[in-house]
Design a protein around this motif. Structure first.
Motif: not given
Lengths: 640, 323
Positions: A533-534, A543-545, A560-561, A572-573
């Motif tokens: 999970r981590i 994505y945040q970076i 992210q995708k 993740p989506q």
């Protein structure tokens, strides 16, 4: 026979009868005898008178002695060398601590056994040394402890004069005094101030408490007897503030000397004290060396930046005010802002961010000439204040800073630095320092914007250097991926901008892994569900970076995708089919192929055919079924 | 009635180794005499009691006592007598002597002289005028010494030291003459503070027990001082005693005076002994018959009106006159 001594007359009468007349020739002889009788009477009379007088004197002396003895409340005994009581005077306190009849008995027999032994020993000593001796003893009387002192004095006549005094009150007072001294000592030793008692006249230390010993670092016996200037007030020898200068020392800051010569800062109060008609100085002090040191540190810290050692904003502001007068014109301000510090802190950790700040500070200091003041005035912001410097000087400094940055980046293996600079110069009286600062800040911001727009390379350079430093990007992987995705894009007829972005994606898709703990990232065996999970969070972190860098905004979404599956079972989506961006679908196939055909620490590389079969197998589930054949085709072509 | 002596007085003469007898006739006065053997009673006190009890008391005005001088405790004898006599009765007398030998003393009343005997004669009637006086003339000297060990009239220690040793030190070569030479240094006993002391002389010594026996009590815890005298003081003392007796009998010359003077005085006065008798004669007058002896102790009231006591080293005078 007138004038004849009675005895002679009687003798003549007895021998010669009542009517005897002395014959003429006898007269001379009779006269001689008569004279002898009278002279003998006179001599004896004188002797008897002397004896009477001396007896009277003796009696008088004895009577006075007895009066004196009676006047005292003490018990007096006359004893012989065997201890036998010859006489006694009971005293006003008849309680002798002796039992039974006194006269004729031995003192050692009539007192309690242990007291008797003391008396016996004392008698032996007096007998031997012929000098006075004192003994003290106590006796329980009707349940009360009574103390006595017996003084034994040798007399001329082989007798001993004993004076027994009830000293209970004195003893109790002494005990009380001792107890009170003990209490005082306990109090003195328990307080956290050093206390020293000094003889005012000689300046010799008479007493110290426990804390004073601790502060000076010596035991009591080494301190007591020393001159107070040895330890307590070394700077004031022959100039004692109290005795020589008549000052009052009340909570004053002074210096004293430890046993090893080390000076200590103390706060001292001195009071005069009279004990038994002698004047003393009572000095109490607290060791404030540590506090002073802390204060200095605090003062330093209040004006300095703890991380870089440069001045801080407070000092900078003070200096700004100082330069307002115009006395030091022309005045220049240079502002330097570390580019993308937040990104580094977020992605690579604050340790590295701090390191970058320290290196930046060093670079700036190195570029400075003497006379300038450098301060860190914000998280990523440095400022230089220069007095007596014109625009040319300032520009020179800015140039030196840029050169230094470049030199650093060339030599640095860990990370690269990027600074945005802005400056302004003033020569007015008075100077508007705030205006000057704002001008420099605006100039700096303008440069920052320029850097932002073209920052992709900078940022990516920073991030990749960091990723490499962490050693989880397999050597050649990014380059191979870039080639593969570029070929795919080219084949699919994508434009150059998209091809460039896709290459960037290939390079940075795993950037989020910088936020994954090493123990998970580099775990040799399979991951637990929690670890998995981590691990999956790296897409979101990536994505945040990228969101912190304008140039990477587009790539961020793809990062992210890039683990979404065609069939919607990715993360993740959980996007499906063409909801997944094309760039992600391309990267997904290329990444899987390269991963399968590369050696890893835990397995060997898969043959090309087997990898292709695997891709085909997963087309429609993991991978875009329309893209897999094209990818395989490109691979086949490139292999030929 | 009579006794052995340490010297006899007859008129103004003092004799040794003689027999002096005096015959006395009373016109009005009645006499009653009795005696007791000390060896037959428990002690001197009891002897005194028994003697006093045995004589008639009616009209008794005076009692004259002659006692054995060695076997008696004179103080106790007087106490015993006084226990049973009417208050107004005066008592005088003395203890028999034995020269300076202190071997044996004899007393008699209508019998041959015997030792251990106390004889008394009671004088009855109011026509008899008795005078008495007793003065020593000795002076204490040196420090007061505490009697630390004694038993009745036997003294062992003063200030924790042997009393016999003290006497030997003071007497020097004369110590060989003890107990007679001990009379040169009688002891003054202070019974009460600020009171004139009683004089005590040595009767015998005991080398074995290191003790001295005195003619009267030597009570424990009392202070004693050695005494000394010179010729003039002794003779003055005798004169003083004569004056006291003269005055106490109405200042009229008596018909008879019995002089009982201590052997210690005689030992000291030696050739001048008669001077004290002459002094007495000068006071009482040439018509008064003087008789008496040198004794081992004297009995007489200390002052007029006081009770009788045993004295030592005094000239004690009892005068007789009938109106």
């Amino acid at each position: 026979m007138n004038g004849i001594h009675n005895l002679l007359r009687r003798q003549l009468k007895q021998h010669f009868g009542d009517n005897f007349a002395v014959p003429g020739e006898w007269q001379g002889f009779i006269n001689a005898v008569n004279d002898a009788y009278r002279e003998s009477d006179a001599d004896r009379g004188m002797l008897e008178r002397a004896l009477d007088l001396s007896s009277q004197e003796l009696l008088q002396a004895n009577s006075e002695m007895r009066a004196v003895i009676t006047a005292f409340p003490d018990v007096f005994l006359w004893i012989d060398y065997q201890g036998t009581v010859l006489d006694y005077k009971a005293g006003s306190d008849t309680n002798l601590s002796l039992n039974g009849n006194l006269v004729g008995n031995k003192i050692q027999d009539i007192s309690q056994e242990c007291i008797g032994e003391k008396f016996y020993e004392a008698i032996q000593q007096v007998k031997q040394n012929k000098s006075a001796i004192s003994i003290e003893y106590y006796s329980m009387m009707e349940g009360i402890k009574k103390f006595f002192e017996a003084r034994l004095l040798p007399l001329l006549s082989n007798k001993i004069f004993v004076v027994i005094r009830d000293i209970t009150e004195r003893k109790l007072a002494e005990e009380k005094l001792q107890e009170s001294e003990k209490h005082l000592r306990t109090i003195l030793d328990s307080i956290h101030s050093g206390v020293v008692l000094i003889d005012e006249e000689s300046h010799v230390i008479k007493d110290v408490n426990r804390m004073a010993m601790e502060i000076i670092g010596l035991p009591k016996e080494k301190i007591v007897g020393s001159h107070c200037h040895s330890y307590i007030c070394p700077a004031e020898e022959n100039k004692c503030p109290i005795t020589d200068l008549g000052q009052e020392v009340n909570h004053a800051e002074r210096t004293m000397i430890r046993f090893d010569g080390k000076p200590l800062s103390i706060i001292k109060t001195v009071r005069r004290l009279t004990l038994s008609n002698r004047s003393y100085l009572l000095e109490s002090f607290i060791d404030i060396t540590e506090r002073k040191h802390m204060e200095e540190q605090l003062r330093y810290l209040s004006l300095h930046d703890a991380l870089t050692g440069l001045y801080n904003r407070v000092y900078f502001e003070e200096e700004m005010r100082r330069l307002e007068s115009g006395r030091y014109n022309p005045v220049g301000i240079v502002l330097c802002d570390v580019d993308e510090l937040k990104l580094v802190n977020d992605t690579l950790g604050h340790e590295l961010g701090d390191h970058m700040l320290i290196e930046t500070a060093n670079v700036i200091k190195k570029a400075m000439r003497q006379g300038g003041m450098v301060a860190r005035i914000g998280g990523d912001e440095f400022a230089i204040l220069l007095s007596g410097s014109d625009t040319a000087d300032i520009e020179g400094i800015c140039a030196r800073i840029r050169d230094s940055i470049h030199a650093f980046n060339v030599n640095s293996s860990g990370f690269t630095l990027s600074l945005s600079l802005g400056y302004s110069v003033a020569d007015a009286v008075p100077n508007d320092m705030d205006g000057l600062f704002k001008e420099a800040d605006d100039n700096m911001y303008r440069e920052k914007m320029l850097h932002r727009r073209s920052a992709g390379s900078v940022i990516v350079r920073i991030l990749m250097k960091a990723l490499k430093a962490r050693n989880f990007v397999t050597e050649g992987h990014a380059e191979r991926l870039q080639k593969l995705v570029e070929s795919m894009a080219w084949t699919m007829g994508l434009n150059n901008k998209r091809i460039a972005d896709l290459r960037l994606l290939a390079w940075l898709h795993d950037i989020g892994k910088v936020g994954i703990p090493d123990r998970i990232l580099f775990k040799p065996g399979p991951l637990t569900p929690e670890e998995t999970r981590i691990m999956k969070q790296h897409c979101e972190i990536g994505y945040q970076i990228t969101q912190s860098a304008l140039a990477l905004m587009n790539v961020g979404e793809w990062i992210q995708k890039h683990h979404e599956w065609w069939n919607g079972k990715g993360y993740p989506q959980g996007l499906k089919g063409e909801d997944i961006p094309l760039e992600c679908r391309i990267l997904s196939i290329a990444d899987a192929y390269d991963a399968m055909t590369s050696d890893r620490p835990y397995r060997q590389a898969m043959p090309h055919e087997k990898a292709v079969a695997e891709l085909k197998e997963c087309a429609g589930s993991q991978f875009d079924p329309y893209l897999v054949p094209s990818f395989v085709e490109i691979l086949e072509k490139e292999r030929i | 009635m009579g006794c052995s002596t340490a010297g006899e007085i007859s008129g103004a003469r003092v004799l040794d180794n003689s027999l002096v007898s005096t015959a006395v006739e009373f016109k009005h006065t009645k006499l009653y005499g009795t005696e007791i053997k000390l060896s037959k009673v428990k002690n001197s006190f009891q002897a005194g009691v028994l003697l006093a009890q045995s004589i008639p008391k009616e009209d008794l005005s005076h009692l004259f006592v002659l006692s054995d001088g060695l076997a008696v405790n004179g103080s106790e004898l007087v106490k015993g007598l006084m226990r049973c006599l009417p208050e107004k009765v005066t008592v005088t007398g003395g203890l028999a002597g034995d020269g300076s030998d202190f071997n044996e003393t004899l007393t008699f009343l209508n019998t041959p002289p015997q030792k251990d005997t106390v004889a008394v004669i009671g004088f009855y009637g109011d026509r008899l005028k008795i005078g008495y006086g007793s003065v020593g003339g000795w002076d204490p000297f040196g420090p007061e010494r505490l009697i630390t060990r004694s038993d009745g009239n036997v003294l062992y220690e003063m200030d924790g030291r042997s009393a016999l040793e003290l006497y030997k030190v003071y007497l020097g070569e004369h110590a060989a003459g003890l107990p007679a030479t001990g009379l040169l240094f009688p002891l003054s006993i202070r019974v009460k503070d600020h009171e004139k002391g009683l004089v005590r002389t040595i009767l015998s010594i005991n080398e074995e027990k290191q003790s001295l026996t005195f003619a009267g009590d030597m009570p424990d815890g009392k202070y004693a001082r050695l005494m000394k005298a010179n010729f003039d003081r002794l003779i003055d003392g005798a004169v003083e005693a004569a004056k006291n007796s003269f005055k106490s009998a109405g200042s009229v010359s008596p018909a008879l005076a019995i002089l009982i003077s201590c052997v210690g005085r005689k030992l000291l006065l030696k050739q001048r002994t008669e001077e004290e008798v002459e002094g007495v004669r000068d006071i009482l007058g040439a018509d008064t018959v003087l008789t008496g002896f040198y004794s081992y102790g004297e009995i007489c009231p200390f002052a007029s009106g006081a009770g009788p006591e045993l004295h030592n080293q005094t000239m004690t005078i009892t005068t007789f006159r009938e109106d």
